[in-house]
Motif scaffolding. Sequence first.
Motif, short mmCIF file in Angstrom:
data_model
loop_
_atom_site.label_atom_id
_atom_site.label_comp_id
_atom_site.label_asym_id
_atom_site.label_seq_id
_atom_site.Cartn_x
_atom_site.Cartn_y
_atom_site.Cartn_z
N SER A 1 30.61 40.93 37.67
CA SER A 1 30.46 39.50 37.95
C SER A 1 28.98 39.14 38.13
N GLU B 1 34.10 45.53 39.61
CA GLU B 1 34.33 44.12 39.32
C GLU B 1 33.21 43.25 39.88
N GLN C 1 34.19 35.08 46.58
CA GLN C 1 35.43 35.56 45.94
C GLN C 1 36.11 36.62 46.79
N GLN C 2 35.31 37.54 47.31
CA GLN C 2 35.89 38.61 48.12
C GLN C 2 36.46 38.08 49.43
N SER D 1 31.44 43.81 49.10
CA SER D 1 32.19 45.03 48.88
C SER D 1 31.80 45.51 47.48
N SER E 1 32.03 47.10 44.14
CA SER E 1 33.10 47.51 43.23
C SER E 1 32.62 47.27 41.80
N LEU F 1 37.78 35.11 49.84
CA LEU F 1 39.00 34.37 49.51
C LEU F 1 40.18 35.28 49.21
N VAL F 2 39.89 36.47 48.69
CA VAL F 2 40.95 37.43 48.38
C VAL F 2 41.51 38.08 49.64
N HIS F 3 40.68 38.24 50.64
CA HIS F 3 41.12 38.91 51.87
C HIS F 3 41.53 37.87 52.82
#
Length: 98
Positions: A15, A11, A93-94, A7, A9, A96-98
Amino acid sequence: MLSLSISASPEAIDSIKSDLTKTLSEVKSSHRVEAVARGLGFSTYASMLAATKNSSVSTAAFSWTETDGYLKNHNFTVAAEPFFIAIGRVAIQQLLVH
């Protein structure tokens, strides 16, 4: 070949930049970010930043061929692994957030 999509972004880009600063210090920072932009399907780093800041792009698939081509055109020969690791970290990371 491994296929990674993230995704897009600000951020995520920050990273990736941070990871590559640590692992590819021999490549000038301007070339690192331009190579990332090409690898994520953008024509320039500036266009990638604009697209991510105004959310005009939701996902971006990474292409090592485009990244490597850009770097070779600027006399840098590097391994693919640092790029796949940096983008892979963002992808995880993405997830794990969703």
